[in-house]
Design an enzyme around this catalytic site. Structure first.
Site, mmCIF file in Angstrom:
data_model
loop_
_atom_site.group_PDB
_atom_site.id
_atom_site.type_symbol
_atom_site.label_atom_id
_atom_site.label_comp_id
_atom_site.label_asym_id
_atom_site.label_seq_id
_atom_site.Cartn_x
_atom_site.Cartn_y
_atom_site.Cartn_z
ATOM 1 C CE LYS A 69 -7.044 -2.270 7.623
ATOM 2 N NZ LYS A 69 -8.206 -2.143 6.710
ATOM 3 C CB THR B 90 -12.491 -3.817 6.570
ATOM 4 O OG1 THR B 90 -11.394 -2.880 6.648
ATOM 5 C CG2 THR B 90 -12.188 -4.836 5.479
ATOM 6 C CG HIS C 11 -3.017 -3.111 7.185
ATOM 7 N ND1 HIS C 11 -3.251 -4.050 8.161
ATOM 8 C CD2 HIS C 11 -3.483 -3.654 6.028
ATOM 9 C CE1 HIS C 11 -3.848 -5.105 7.625
ATOM 10 N NE2 HIS C 11 -3.993 -4.898 6.330
#
Length: 245
Positions: free
Chosen positions: A140, A78, A136
């Protein structure tokens, strides 16, 4: 089915384990040590599909390298959606097969549907304002998460009085997305619709990476034999229509 792994970190290891449990073969693993040599090999070209989980900085290059070898890609990286136009063009020309979603968890995709339904219900009730928090693990790199952006876009689509999302701004027509990075949290997304008299909150909390890994392997199974730009919505509709394993 023969699968190539692009990215062999924690997600790559989880995908490998689940793929093997489901009877598949891992024919190639590409990581930082062989990123420049691992694509142009007989092993990689033998793959029915490659599953890519790396970083926003490397995802486009990895996908293009796989397409050059004629291998479809299921991608879970992502933070690079704005770079996907080139891939979309290749898919439109029949030169690539690509499946991307901001989150492969089946539970999260059901959560997407719940989120959109709730947002539509909220449109007439302007006393409620939405806010989101995503949590998260500390590894990340991107924020807000791709899942959070997808959730925000769902709210904007279904509740027209909400015009945009922001990590810094607040307002009656903005959904603010807060991000936290804590320990090894696999992923938590919380949406709160708040008014002066009450609040309505929905939440999805991943318990491990296995949900994401299983969804990615299921997507790879579904992609085999298909062409072009493919989506999770298409896959879920297909699975619901024909639920045989």
């Amino acid at each position: 089915m023969k699968i190539a792994l692009i990215g062999y970190g924690k997600m790559g290891h989880a995908i490998e384990r689940i793929a093997l449990e489901r009877g598949h073969t891992i024919v190639q693993k590409i990581d930082i040590d062989n990123a420049s040599t691992g694509f142009d090999t007989p092993e990689f070209r033998s793959a029915d599909v490659a599953i890519e989980f790396t970083t926003p900085a490397t995802a486009l290059e990895n996908c293009l390298a796989a397409f050059e070898q004629g291998v479809p890609v299921v991608c879970g990286s992502t933070g690079w959606k704005e770079k996907m136009a080139q891939i979309h063009e290749l898919c439109d020309k029949g030169k690539a097969t690509f499946f991307w979603t901001s989150n492969f968890s089946i539970g999260v995709n059901l959560f997407f549907a719940v989120n959109r339904y709730l947002a539509a219900l909220m449109e007439p009730f302007s006393q409620y304002r939405p806010e989101m928090t995503e949590i998260h693990h500390i590894h990340k790199l991107d924020h807000p998460s791709g899942t959070a952006i997808t959730l925000a876009e769902g709210i904007i689509d279904e509740c027209p009085r909400i015009k945009s999302w922001s990590e810094t701004e607040k307002g009656d027509d903005i959904i603010t997305i807060n991000h936290k990075r804590e320990g090894e949290v696999p992923g938590t997304h919380i949406i709160n619709w708040d008014s002066t008299v009450d609040s309505i909150t929905i939440e999805h909390k991943a318990k491990s990476r296995d949900g994401f890994a299983l969804g990615a392997v299921m997507a790879a199974e579904w992609v085999k034999g298909r062409k072009g730009w493919l989506t999770m919505d298409e896959m879920l509709r297909s699975v619901i229509a024909d639920p045989k394993p």
